[in-house]
Scaffold this motif. Sequence first.
Motif, PDB file in Angstrom:
ATOM      1  N   ASN A   1       0.814  -1.220   0.000  1.00  0.00           N
ATOM      2  CA  ASN A   1       0.000   0.000   0.000  1.00  0.00           C
ATOM      3  C   ASN A   1       0.845   1.267   0.000  1.00  0.00           C
ATOM      4  N   ILE A   2       2.148   1.125   0.185  1.00  0.00           N
ATOM      5  CA  ILE A   2       3.011   2.303   0.282  1.00  0.00           C
ATOM      6  C   ILE A   2       3.376   2.888  -1.085  1.00  0.00           C
ATOM      7  N   PRO A   3       3.826   2.064  -2.065  1.00  0.00           N
ATOM      8  CA  PRO A   3       4.203   2.646  -3.366  1.00  0.00           C
ATOM      9  C   PRO A   3       3.114   3.481  -4.047  1.00  0.00           C
ATOM     10  N   PRO A   4       1.833   3.060  -3.986  1.00  0.00           N
ATOM     11  CA  PRO A   4       0.810   3.906  -4.625  1.00  0.00           C
ATOM     12  C   PRO A   4       0.700   5.296  -4.005  1.00  0.00           C
ATOM     13  N   ILE A   5       0.982   5.401  -2.697  1.00  0.00           N
ATOM     14  CA  ILE A   5       0.950   6.710  -2.045  1.00  0.00           C
ATOM     15  C   ILE A   5       2.060   7.594  -2.589  1.00  0.00           C
ATOM     16  N   LEU A   6       3.252   7.033  -2.688  1.00  0.00           N
ATOM     17  CA  LEU A   6       4.381   7.802  -3.215  1.00  0.00           C
ATOM     18  C   LEU A   6       4.138   8.207  -4.659  1.00  0.00           C
ATOM     19  N   ASP A   7       3.480   7.327  -5.400  1.00  0.00           N
ATOM     20  CA  ASP A   7       3.164   7.642  -6.792  1.00  0.00           C
ATOM     21  C   ASP A   7       2.140   8.766  -6.873  1.00  0.00           C
ATOM     22  N   ASP A   8       1.122   8.706  -6.015  1.00  0.00           N
ATOM     23  CA  ASP A   8       0.068   9.720  -6.012  1.00  0.00           C
ATOM     24  C   ASP A   8       0.617  11.107  -5.680  1.00  0.00           C
ATOM     25  N   LEU A   9       1.654  11.160  -4.830  1.00  0.00           N
ATOM     26  CA  LEU A   9       2.214  12.432  -4.389  1.00  0.00           C
ATOM     27  C   LEU A   9       3.482  12.809  -5.154  1.00  0.00           C
ATOM     28  N   SER A  10       3.787  12.106  -6.229  1.00  0.00           N
ATOM     29  CA  SER A  10       5.083  12.289  -6.892  1.00  0.00           C
ATOM     30  C   SER A  10       5.308  13.714  -7.380  1.00  0.00           C
ATOM     31  N   ASP A  11       4.239  14.406  -7.776  1.00  0.00           N
ATOM     32  CA  ASP A  11       4.421  15.775  -8.283  1.00  0.00           C
ATOM     33  C   ASP A  11       4.687  16.783  -7.173  1.00  0.00           C
ATOM     34  N   ILE A  12       4.381  16.401  -5.915  1.00  0.00           N
ATOM     35  CA  ILE A  12       4.621  17.315  -4.785  1.00  0.00           C
ATOM     36  C   ILE A  12       5.440  16.625  -3.696  1.00  0.00           C
ATOM     37  N   GLU A  13       6.161  15.554  -4.049  1.00  0.00           N
ATOM     38  CA  GLU A  13       6.821  14.733  -3.037  1.00  0.00           C
ATOM     39  C   GLU A  13       7.800  15.522  -2.182  1.00  0.00           C
ATOM     40  N   HIS A  14       8.454  16.516  -2.759  1.00  0.00           N
ATOM     41  CA  HIS A  14       9.428  17.281  -1.983  1.00  0.00           C
ATOM     42  C   HIS A  14       8.761  18.087  -0.866  1.00  0.00           C
ATOM     43  N   HIS A  15       7.487  18.359  -1.020  1.00  0.00           N
ATOM     44  CA  HIS A  15       6.778  19.225  -0.073  1.00  0.00           C
ATOM     45  C   HIS A  15       6.062  18.453   1.037  1.00  0.00           C
ATOM     46  N   MET A  16       6.104  17.109   0.990  1.00  0.00           N
ATOM     47  CA  MET A  16       5.343  16.309   1.950  1.00  0.00           C
ATOM     48  C   MET A  16       6.277  15.756   3.023  1.00  0.00           C
ATOM     49  N   LEU A  17       6.395  16.505   4.128  1.00  0.00           N
ATOM     50  CA  LEU A  17       7.288  16.144   5.222  1.00  0.00           C
ATOM     51  C   LEU A  17       6.862  14.827   5.866  1.00  0.00           C
ATOM     52  N   HIS A  18       7.855  13.977   6.146  1.00  0.00           N
ATOM     53  CA  HIS A  18       7.593  12.658   6.714  1.00  0.00           C
ATOM     54  C   HIS A  18       7.906  12.627   8.209  1.00  0.00           C
ATOM     55  N   PHE A  19       7.103  11.892   8.960  1.00  0.00           N
ATOM     56  CA  PHE A  19       7.323  11.749  10.397  1.00  0.00           C
ATOM     57  C   PHE A  19       6.676  10.454  10.868  1.00  0.00           C
ATOM     58  N   LEU A  20       7.104   9.976  12.031  1.00  0.00           N
ATOM     59  CA  LEU A  20       6.457   8.840  12.699  1.00  0.00           C
ATOM     60  C   LEU A  20       5.927   9.214  14.072  1.00  0.00           C
ATOM     61  N   GLU A  21       6.411  10.326  14.613  1.00  0.00           N
ATOM     62  CA  GLU A  21       5.908  10.825  15.896  1.00  0.00           C
ATOM     63  C   GLU A  21       5.859  12.346  15.853  1.00  0.00           C
ATOM     64  N   ASN A  22       4.897  12.913  16.540  1.00  0.00           N
ATOM     65  CA  ASN A  22       4.885  14.329  16.901  1.00  0.00           C
ATOM     66  C   ASN A  22       3.980  14.467  18.119  1.00  0.00           C
TER      67      ASN A  22
ATOM     68  N   MET B   1      11.091  14.469  10.024  1.00  0.00           N
ATOM     69  CA  MET B   1      10.918  15.047  11.356  1.00  0.00           C
ATOM     70  C   MET B   1      10.864  13.934  12.390  1.00  0.00           C
ATOM     71  N   ILE B   2      11.565  14.139  13.519  1.00  0.00           N
ATOM     72  CA  ILE B   2      11.410  13.239  14.652  1.00  0.00           C
ATOM     73  C   ILE B   2      11.041  14.066  15.880  1.00  0.00           C
ATOM     74  N   TYR B   3      10.428  13.397  16.844  1.00  0.00           N
ATOM     75  CA  TYR B   3       9.948  14.049  18.057  1.00  0.00           C
ATOM     76  C   TYR B   3      10.856  13.652  19.211  1.00  0.00           C
ATOM     77  N   PHE B   4      11.237  14.608  20.019  1.00  0.00           N
ATOM     78  CA  PHE B   4      12.202  14.338  21.083  1.00  0.00           C
ATOM     79  C   PHE B   4      11.749  13.147  21.931  1.00  0.00           C
ATOM     80  N   GLY B   5      12.682  12.267  22.229  1.00  0.00           N
ATOM     81  CA  GLY B   5      12.361  11.041  22.945  1.00  0.00           C
ATOM     82  C   GLY B   5      12.086   9.865  22.028  1.00  0.00           C
ATOM     83  N   GLN B   6      11.756  10.139  20.770  1.00  0.00           N
ATOM     84  CA  GLN B   6      11.543   9.066  19.796  1.00  0.00           C
ATOM     85  C   GLN B   6      12.808   8.237  19.647  1.00  0.00           C
TER      86      GLN B   6
END
Length: 632
Positions: free
Chosen positions: A399-420, A454-459
């Motif tokens: 399910n991950i590759p289709p997301i990256l494909d869908d956002l490919s035209d704006i991929e640089h602008h989509m900040l990634h994180f696992l915690e905040n 982005m990571i959140y302190f303590g992560q």
Amino acid sequence: MKTIKNSFILLVLLSFLGCKNETQKTVTEDGPSDNEIKENMKKKEVVYQVFTRLFGNTNTTNKPWGTLEENGVGKFNDFTEKALQEIKDLGVTHIWYTGVPHHDVITDYTEFGISNDDPDIVKGRAGSPYAVKDYYNVNPDLAVNVENRLEEFEALIERSHNAGLKVIIDIVPNHVARNYQSLTNPEGTSDFGAEDDKTKTYDVNNNFYYNPGEAFKVPEWKNGYQPLGGENHPMADSKFEEIPAKWTGNGSRASQPDINDWYETVKVNYGISPDGRKDFDELPNGFENEDYKSHFEFWKGKTVPSSWIKFKDIALYWTAKGVDGFRYDMAEMVPVEFWSYMNSHIKMKNPDAFLLAEVYNPSLYRDYIRRGKMDYLYDKVQLYDTLKHVMQGHGSTDNIPPILDDLSDIEHHMLHFLENHDEQRIASPDFAGSAEKGKPAMVVSATSSTAPTMIYFGQEFGEPGAEDLGFGDPTRTSIFDYGSVPSYVRWVNDKKFDGGQSTKEEDKLRDFYKRLLNFTINSSALMGDYQDIQHYNHQNTEWYNDKVLSFVRWSDDEKLIIISNFNADNAYGFELQLPEDLVQKLELQNGEYAVKDQLYNKYTSTLKVENGKARVRIDIQPLESFILNIEE
């Protein structure tokens, strides 16, 4: 970590993302091309979000609803040169000091001319950082000398810059505290609502919306909730004087909002009438293709609502003090035209300003990036939510590759994180129950696009957020209460900031984050091209499965394949394959190439190229990831 010239680095992250089926588009239909972005952005950026009041607090009492005196509080001065250098050395380029603007708190600062805040309209005892009371000053809790609180923050900005870190703070444009009152307005500025005509529900230049003839009523408390946990407090009387009542921050028009509404805040009016009419100029068609300078010129000489000017002045005030960027809370609740106005003014003062927005509606992403001139948006509802599902053992990496494909035209602008601060801690039982399960996802998150991480302190320590401190719920580190963060207290180690009390597991996890993040900010390939090999290997590789993820990143001098294994129990072995079109793009010739993992420099294998196709033997352990470098 230096890049290797004339080498091919294959980042094989099986746990990573099932990438796109094609490489990134070279030119987008709207906005700058990927090549233009890559020219301007040579290396990835990493944002370290830190909840400022919790960072340096080593008091371990952690009493529910505890006072500042009981539970302690961190200070700006806790961010010493040593502490900041350690954060920088983790692989960080920007530090987001969360909770800096002066927000409501239930601590008495009247001796400094600051009015007390009413527990009936404050969430928690330490207060929500998103109920800002004074945008021209900082939270008095964070100062050693309250009278010099602004100077102490200015000194922190300087220390951060000296450590090589750029500074981000919050701006919360959609709402302000119910009792907003600035004590330090610069000359020529006035408080929100100071000039409002309160006899009208709406006026284009009113800062708030009103219910004329009605008084505000405190919500009816439910499910056993009582302000301050039921403590006998002179102001906790279920009353707060506000006549006429203002609309609440989340848009509730009721004079008595519900307990689940953002009752501690009032909604800011941006010139949109109650029936949805926009009482301001709209951007012309095609303006999504114009740069910030053209947007700035567009607004010159135009009349804009009062609230636009107030927030623009606030942003420029902090920009002038050396703040390098802003994180905008709930940006999609504010019209995109305001962002064109606001962000173009900021960029005219600082073209390199880092502008990050919280936008959760994917249908609005491109509008807020292209017309609103945002640099970055949270990739929350697509990549984060999908990775979370995989980490919990339910979802498929397919399910991950289709997301990256869908956002490919704006991929640089989509900040990634696992915690905040809004999300559950990875190690909490309601998320993954183990910080180790975050490792493959972190590799994917940090290496799948050119966007910042982005990571959140303590992560980096596997903090589970288990404390019940009062208003905030366990699984998230509370942003409403006084307290401390156990894993961070151990790392702070009596202000030595050396991990002297950290457990072996915490040290090992932080070492993983340090290796990964430093690799990303030094890699040219991660600012280059991308291709998914997930689908191809599903079709052609025996034993390949949807608990691993693989993709390729490359630049002129670095070629990477990334592989991550999300399975916590099973190891896998297979011959990972690269399709013919990718072999051509990587300019690989028939023959054999030595490959070596760049994270731990231990795993080695051989890439064999024959008849235009390539394969490499992969033996990967549970929750392991590889970033493989292929040398000629």
